[in-house]
Design an enzyme around this catalytic site. Structure first.
Site, PDB file in Angstrom:
ATOM      1  N   GLN A  40       0.811  -1.222   0.000  1.00 44.54           N
ATOM      2  CA  GLN A  40       0.000   0.000   0.000  1.00 44.54           C
ATOM      3  C   GLN A  40       0.846   1.274   0.000  1.00 44.54           C
ATOM      4  OE1 GLN A  40      -3.572  -0.439  -0.132  1.00 44.54           O
ATOM      5  NE2 GLN A  40      -2.591  -2.360  -0.670  1.00 44.54           N
ATOM      6  N   ASN A  41       2.159   1.125   0.173  1.00 41.81           N
ATOM      7  CA  ASN A  41       3.005   2.319   0.129  1.00 41.81           C
ATOM      8  C   ASN A  41       3.104   2.773  -1.321  1.00 41.81           C
ATOM      9  OD1 ASN A  41       5.468   4.035  -0.012  1.00 41.81           O
ATOM     10  ND2 ASN A  41       5.618   3.494   2.158  1.00 41.81           N
ATOM     11  N   LYS A  42       2.931   4.071  -1.552  1.00 36.94           N
ATOM     12  CA  LYS A  42       2.861   4.602  -2.921  1.00 36.94           C
ATOM     13  C   LYS A  42       4.203   5.081  -3.475  1.00 36.94           C
ATOM     14  CE  LYS A  42      -1.528   3.917  -3.202  1.00 36.94           C
ATOM     15  NZ  LYS A  42      -1.860   2.582  -3.626  1.00 36.94           N
TER      16      LYS A  42
END
Length: 162
Positions: A40-42
């Site tokens: 989920q880290n962009k």
């Protein structure tokens, strides 16, 4: 006492012109031994978008993309005690040798902090009147809940140095 965790070595080479600093890897990143490994880290999506590169899940290809575009990545914290992945849970931290890294790699012309914790720590390490421009960017962490589009827009500040 909590378990002590450690940062990774920097991803950097003599052609690096921009240094992006996080705080310290989260649980998923430590498990995988990769920067910004939480799905989920962009971070990687933003970087690929900014550089007009095709997004990839292959870590070696991700490293090639940032190196090819003269971007270095590291963390401000060398080691600390932390429960989970929250920066607010960081205790007894020891700083990475950012000043020494910048001396060793004189082509770095700007520093970008991925979130507030890295910025606050960097100010402690380098002082407020440091010779390079230092920019604070919104954290790419899923815990920082502004939209991808808003994060991307602010991260475009990197492009003026490439």
């Amino acid at each position: 006492m909590q378990n002590r965790i450690s940062s990774f070595p920097p991803i950097i080479d003599p052609s690096s012109e921009i240094l992006i600093l996080g705080s310290i890897p989260g649980v998923k990143s430590l498990e995988k031994q990769q920067y910004y490994a939480h799905p989920q880290n962009k971070f990687w999506k933003i970087i690929c978008e900014l550089l007009n590169e095709t997004f990839t899940d292959n870590y070696a290809e991700r490293i090639d993309i940032i190196k090819k575009n003269h971007i270095a990545v590291w963390d401000v914290i060398d080691s600390c005690e932390r429960k989970g992945s929250l920066d607010s849970e960081i205790r007894n931290e020891e700083a990475n040798q950012i000043g020494e890294l910048l001396e060793e790699y004189p082509n770095i012309k700007a520093i970008f902090c991925n979130g507030g914790k890295s910025y606050k720590n960097l100010q402690k390490i380098l002082g407020k009147n440091f010779r390079l421009p230092i920019h604070i960017l919104p954290s790419t962490s899923p815990l920082h809940t502004i939209s991808f589009e808003k994060k991307l827009e602010e991260w475009k500040a990197i492009l003026e140095y490439l």
